[in-house]
Write an enzyme that holds these catalytic residues in place. Structure first.
Site, PDB file in Angstrom:
ATOM      1  N   SER A 310       0.842  -1.199   0.000  1.00 40.50           N
ATOM      2  CA  SER A 310       0.000   0.000   0.000  1.00 40.50           C
ATOM      3  C   SER A 310       0.870   1.240   0.000  1.00 40.50           C
ATOM      4  O   SER A 310       1.991   1.235   0.526  1.00 40.50           O
ATOM      5  CB  SER A 310      -0.872   0.027   1.257  1.00 40.50           C
ATOM      6  OG  SER A 310      -0.081   0.309   2.397  1.00 40.50           O
ATOM      7  N   ASP A 311       0.356   2.327  -0.576  1.00 44.96           N
ATOM      8  CA  ASP A 311       0.978   3.610  -0.307  1.00 44.96           C
ATOM      9  C   ASP A 311       0.732   3.907   1.175  1.00 44.96           C
ATOM     10  O   ASP A 311      -0.162   3.322   1.795  1.00 44.96           O
ATOM     11  CB  ASP A 311       0.395   4.707  -1.207  1.00 44.96           C
ATOM     12  CG  ASP A 311       1.361   5.883  -1.350  1.00 44.96           C
ATOM     13  OD1 ASP A 311       2.252   6.041  -0.481  1.00 44.96           O
ATOM     14  OD2 ASP A 311       1.226   6.654  -2.309  1.00 44.96           O
ATOM     15  N   TRP A 312       1.530   4.795   1.739  1.00 41.93           N
ATOM     16  CA  TRP A 312       1.534   5.006   3.203  1.00 41.93           C
ATOM     17  C   TRP A 312       0.174   5.516   3.711  1.00 41.93           C
ATOM     18  O   TRP A 312      -0.272   6.568   3.311  1.00 41.93           O
ATOM     19  CB  TRP A 312       2.678   5.950   3.552  1.00 41.93           C
ATOM     20  CG  TRP A 312       3.971   5.226   3.829  1.00 41.93           C
ATOM     21  CD1 TRP A 312       4.773   5.405   4.938  1.00 41.93           C
ATOM     22  CD2 TRP A 312       4.621   4.184   3.065  1.00 41.93           C
ATOM     23  NE1 TRP A 312       5.850   4.540   4.881  1.00 41.93           N
ATOM     24  CE2 TRP A 312       5.784   3.791   3.763  1.00 41.93           C
ATOM     25  CE3 TRP A 312       4.321   3.525   1.872  1.00 41.93           C
ATOM     26  CZ2 TRP A 312       6.646   2.787   3.292  1.00 41.93           C
ATOM     27  CZ3 TRP A 312       5.179   2.532   1.402  1.00 41.93           C
ATOM     28  CH2 TRP A 312       6.318   2.179   2.107  1.00 41.93           C
TER      29      TRP A 312
END
Ligand SMILES: *[C@@H]1O[C@H](CO)[C@@H](O)[C@H](O)[C@H]1NC(C)=O
Ligand SMILES: *[C@@H]1O[C@H](CO)[C@@H](O)[C@H](O)[C@H]1NC(C)=O
Ligand SMILES: *[C@@H]1O[C@H](CO)[C@@H](O)[C@H](O)[C@H]1NC(C)=O
Ligand SMILES: *[C@@H]1O[C@H](CO)[C@@H](O)[C@H](O)[C@H]1NC(C)=O
Ligand SMILES: *[C@@H]1O[C@H](CO)[C@@H](O)[C@H](O)[C@H]1NC(C)=O
Ligand SMILES: *[C@@H]1O[C@H](CO)[C@@H](O)[C@H](O)[C@H]1NC(C)=O
Ligand SMILES: *[C@@H]1O[C@H](CO)[C@@H](O)[C@H](O)[C@H]1NC(C)=O
Ligand SMILES: *[C@@H]1O[C@H](CO)[C@@H](O)[C@H](O)[C@H]1NC(C)=O
Ligand SMILES: *[C@@H]1O[C@H](CO)[C@@H](O)[C@H](O)[C@H]1NC(C)=O
Length: 886
Positions: A310-312
């Site tokens: 995932s992106d952060w």
């Protein structure tokens, strides 16, 4: 001039890509029609592009990796490793331990029992973020401007080597999303070009380069992440916008395949071991829990064998995301940074124990992560992580956010090698010459008085790294802002490099670096023999606001009075040269037509050697050969696409109604003349084109992939007794850390999920581990290998008709000939050095993919029965050679 080598005959650009992947791949997601009925999970019909109104139906189960193509050995190795793991150890691989608690921007749990240290994931696409003694490379947009595959790969390898030297396992880059739907897009510079073929090639070469050093590339952001505004609810409320969910990029299936997914197919084919899903939604389903894009497109059709991270804080759920194809959550926290809880961690252990997440799925997650490690790292040593992202001090908190013990956290390892030489070269090779009246350039350095103007030529007087994540626009623009940044080891300014140049010739030099000092500029410009005006336009990521720009640019003009300064200088000096540093297009119509502006150069976002690179071009050591990787239009309206700056709904809807028609495809369609077209760039010499030859080759007929995968493998048993999954006794927990263990034998309590056990929606088929049909367009990493069969060879002669050696980028465009197809699309290019009065043969292998169209009905590629044209020339609007593809 830089010496160039006379080249007799080049190998075809496409041939190196036509690799020997076997055509008997054996897994994928179903293309079953029965699943595409009612929208069960909140997908809405996309507000589609030009023709189709394609929806994104639920697609389950999540395809399991099977070691397709070159991944077979890595899967064997991963199997031996993962078979030894306990459930908690597998969960540890999938879960970040929490924001600002360890050394890297993202760190997984470790497996102490097997002496396997945590995976270190670190930004950025231009160098290592948040450390020291690292290099800052030119941005992706500059790499695109070189049109040079070898330089893209060399830069990737140099960045990979630096990451390796700091102990990084996964470099968070390169970027093919944003692609560049709108010129104002804040992060376009991190990626390459709004042309999917140019981006695809540079993306693939960057991945190969990074991974050649034993560092996994996390190719990002998947997918439809085309603007900063409303990408996250948390950023939005911070700026006073009231939205309930991230924006949704709504697009039809054809636009998805022929535009936005295209470069990701190249990236997967190049072996990308990690893909980062994005913050936005796609057709109203979060990109990190969208079964259509992750299960069906990425892991099914593209046969992706690595892991999805995932992106952060881009993860929005546990079970739903896992079943939709997410393999790793970063930084591990749930909805907000430094949350005490995680969607993964103990929740994932519980979800496996309560049977919601099938055991084959947690095995697949661990396999995908470990197979990527074996695929890329091979037998290389994994050095220690020797830096800390949260402090540059030598000694500091070992778990920064929560304090605690102090230890040595930075070894300050200098990993730069001689990369400065490559960076300087790349900077010059990516500088595009847009205007050069009467051979104004190159300069000799013997001009009696040279004057330089503009804040963009000078330094940030507070230091090159003063603003966190480069979140300001002070001094020359060597790097734009956001997580895609790194700390400068030094920054050579144009002011200092040009001054040194002139002093070496005994000439006079003065500079006015304050954009507002118009009186001083007037006086100096009037006296100067040549005036160089530096002007810029910056952009970045949404969590930082610079000059009221929330990531995306508010305008396409110069920043900080650059246009006024240029106007002032050009009104006084009839030999005014404009140098542009910008993250994307700026409006230049007025300056292109200004009689006193004798030359214009676009230098992009060039990195630490900025001044040296531009001096090499200005003073003729490098003959410019770069080309514009985007269109410079006469007005922002001419692009036909724009940022949505104000929410149109509580879930902002970004309707990609223009379909394929972005950048030059839009200008062509509407017959709009730009100031400078895509692919345009001058040289200090001239080139001519002749002798187009098209040869039809005997490729076999396309065969859609077929058959079934194996059933999902499982790699070990685990106890279903919760008592076997409790925290070890006397285990000392670090506050806010995400661990895989349970704190109670009561799963409801261990989870803490308010809705625990409620009959939640498990999508139909999501837990099904039986053999699955292989997609017609799938079968191997990147897609059906027959798409890369070579159908035509196109050759043309390019001659250097001037008096100095130079480099040209011959370009091949194809018209696919359908009634709704773009007028033409880039399909081949090569950067070639040519001596004066010499010729080279430009040769492109045209693949099946190059002339194919996506069928939403068949869910496969096909070659339309239409008259197809091929064009060859020096830019998208200068194509002297053309022929019908037989
Ligand atoms: C999971 O990772 C954490 C952090 O590295 C470590 O303390 C813990 O021992 C690991 N758990 C297992 C089961 O290996
Ligand atoms: C599990 O997830 C739920 C829902 O997000 C959350 O409330 C809970 O705190 C999580 N549990 C753990 C152990 O992190
Ligand atoms: C299984 O565990 C997950 C994670 O804690 C939880 O969200 C879900 O509600 C549980 N489902 C059942 C059927 O118990
Ligand atoms: C640097 O940029 C910041 C933020 O944009 C601005 O407030 C400041 O005045 C600038 N400093 C200088 C020296 O220009
Ligand atoms: C465009 O935006 C920049 C940065 O915010 C600003 O400095 C400049 O004045 C703007 N241009 C116009 C014409 O408003
Ligand atoms: C061009 O420069 C000359 C001075 O060399 C000046 O007289 C003239 O007005 C300038 N032209 C424009 C259009 O500004
Ligand atoms: C440019 O200006 C210089 C000095 O002001 C003058 O000598 C020269 O003739 C001008 N050139 C043109 C083409 O106007
Ligand atoms: C488990 O915990 C839940 C929530 O605290 C409680 O309602 C339930 O009765 C417990 N189950 C058992 C078997 O103790
Ligand atoms: C166990 O963890 C859950 C989720 O974080 C939390 O709600 C609960 O209070 C914890 N229970 C104990 C006994 O620590």
């Amino acid at each position: 001039m830089r010496p160039t080598i006379a080249t007799a005959l080049l190998t075809c650009a496409g041939s190196a890509l036509a690799q020997d992947f076997s055509h008997d791949g054996n897994y994928g997601a179903p293309v079953s029609r029965k699943n595409s009925g009612p929208m069960a999970t909140g997908f809405i019909m996309s507000d589609a592009g030009t023709k189709s109104h394609q929806a994104s139906p639920p697609k389950y189960p999540s395809p399991w990796g099977e070691g397709l193509g070159e991944w077979a050995q890595a899967y064997q190795q991963a199997k031996s490793f993962v078979s030894q793991l306990t459930l908690e150890e597998k969960v540890n691989l999938t879960t970040g331990t929490g924001w600002e608690l360890e050394s890297c921007v993202g760190q997984t749990g470790s497996i102490p029992r097997l002496a396997f240290r945590a995976l270190c994931l670190q930004d950025s696409p231009v160098g290592i973020r948040d450390t020291d003694f690292n290099s800052v490379f030119p941005a992706g947009v500059n790499v695109a401007a070189t049109f040079d595959r070898k330089l893209a790969k060399a830069r990737g390898a140099a960045m990979g080597a630096e990451h390796k030297g700091k102990g990084v396992d996964v470099q968070l880059g390169p970027v093919a999303g944003p692609l560049g739907r709108t010129p104002e897009g804040g992060r376009n510079w991190e990626g390459f070009s709004p042309d999917p073929v140019l981006t695809g090639v540079m993306f693939a070469e960057s991945i190969k380069g990074i991974q050649s050093q034993g560092v996994l590339a996390s190719a990002k952001h998947f997918i439809g992440y085309e603007q900063e505004h409303f990408r996250l609810v948390s950023d939005s409320t911070g700026y006073g916008f009231n939205i309930s969910e991230p924006n949704s990029a709504n697009m039809d299936d054809e636009t998805m395949h022929e535009l936005y997914l295209w470069p990701f197919a190249d990236g997967v084919r190049a072996g990308a071991a990690s893909i980062m899903c994005s913050y936005n939604q796609v057709n109203n389903s979060q990109a990190c829990q969208n079964s259509y894009v992750l299960n069906y497109l990425l892991k099914g059709e593209l046969g992706f064998q690595g892991h999805v991270v995932s992106d952060w804080i881009g993860t929005h759920s546990g079970v739903a995301s896992v079943l939709a194809g997410l393999d790793m959550t970063m930084p591990g926290d749930s909805a907000v940074y430094n949350s005490d809880d995680s969607y993964f961690g103990a929740n994932l252990t519980v979800a496996v124990l309560n049977g919601t997440v099938p055991s084959w799925r947690i095995d697949d997650m661990a396999m995908r992560i470990m197979a990527g490690m074996y695929f890329v790292e091979g037998n290389r040593n994994r050095g220690d992580i020797n830096f800390n992202s949260w402090s540059l001090d030598t000694y500091g908190y070992e778990h920064f956010y929560v304090g605690g013990a102090i230890g040595k956290i930075n070894d300050h390892v200098d990993v730069r090698g001689d990369h400065g030489t490559l960076i300087r070269h790349l900077g010059a090779q990516s500088t595009v010459l847009l205007k050069n009246i009467d051979n104004t350039l190159p300069l000799t350095g013997k001009e009696k008085l040279t004057a330089v103007f503009g804040e963009d030529a000078g330094s940030n007087i507070d230091g090159p790294n003063d603003c966190s994540d480069r979140g300001c626009n002070n001094g020359t623009l060597g790097m734009a802002w956001g997580s895609g940044s790194a700390n400068f080891p030094y920054l050579v300014t144009p002011d200092s490099a040009i001054q040194s140049e002139l002093l070496s010739h005994g000439s006079a030099y003065e500079s006015v670096l304050n954009n507002g000092a118009l009186d001083s500029a007037t006086t100096l410009a009037r006296r100067a023999n040549v005036s160089l005006v530096f002007a810029n336009s910056d952009s970045g990521e949404w969590y930082i606001e610079v000059g009221s720009n929330l990531g995306d640019r508010n305008n396409l003009t110069f920043w900080g009075g650059g246009d006024e300064l240029l106007d002032t200088v050009a009104s006084q000096c009839n030999n005014t040269i404009l140098v542009i540093h910008s993250t994307g297009p700026v409006l230049l119509e007025k300056w292109a037509n200004h009689g006193n502006i004798t030359a214009i150069l676009w230098a992009g976002v060039p990195g630490q050697e900025s001044g040296n690179s531009i001096a090499d071009v200005l003073y003729g050591r490098v003959n410019p050969g770069a080309k514009l990787p985007f269109t410079v239009g006469k007005s922002r309206q001419d692009y036909g696409t724009d940022i949505l700056y104000t929410p149109n709904e509580s879930v902002p809807q970004l309707n990609f109604k223009e379909g394929l028609f972005i950048d030059y495809r839009s200008f062509d369609k509407h017959n709009t003349t730009p100031t400078f077209e895509f692919g345009f760039g001058l040289s200090y010499t001239t080139f001519s084109y002749s002798d187009l030859h098209v040869t039809k080759l005997n490729a076999s007929e396309y065969v859609p992939s077929s058959g079934h995968t194996n059933p999902a493998p499982t790699y070990s048993n685990y106890s279903t007794d919760p008592a076997d999954h409790l925290y070890p006794s006397n285990f000392s927990r670090i506050p806010l850390y995400h661990y895989p263990w349970l704190n109670s034998t009561n799963l409801t309590q261990a989870s803490g999920d308010q809705h625990y056990g409620l009959p939640g929606f498990i999508p139909e088929g999501a837990q099904d581990g039986s053999a699955q049909p292989i997609p017609k367009a799938g079968g191997a990493p990147g897609g059906n290998p027959m798409l890369w069969d070579v159908l035509y060879r196109v050759e043309a002669t390019v001659t250097n008709t001037g008096s100095v050696a130079g480099e040209e980028v011959p370009q091949l465009y194809i018209s696919r000939g359908g009634p709704h197809d773009p007028v033409k699309e880039l399909r081949g290019f090569e950067r070639v050095p040519i001596q004066p009065n010499s010729s080279v043969t430009f040769c492109v292998d045209v693949t099946r993919r190059d002339i194919s169209s996506w069928s939403t009905f068949e869910q496969d590629w096909y070659v339309r029965n239409s008259t197809k044209m091929v064009y060859v020339g020096s830019s998208s609007m200068n194509l002297p050679l053309s022929a019908v593809l037989p």
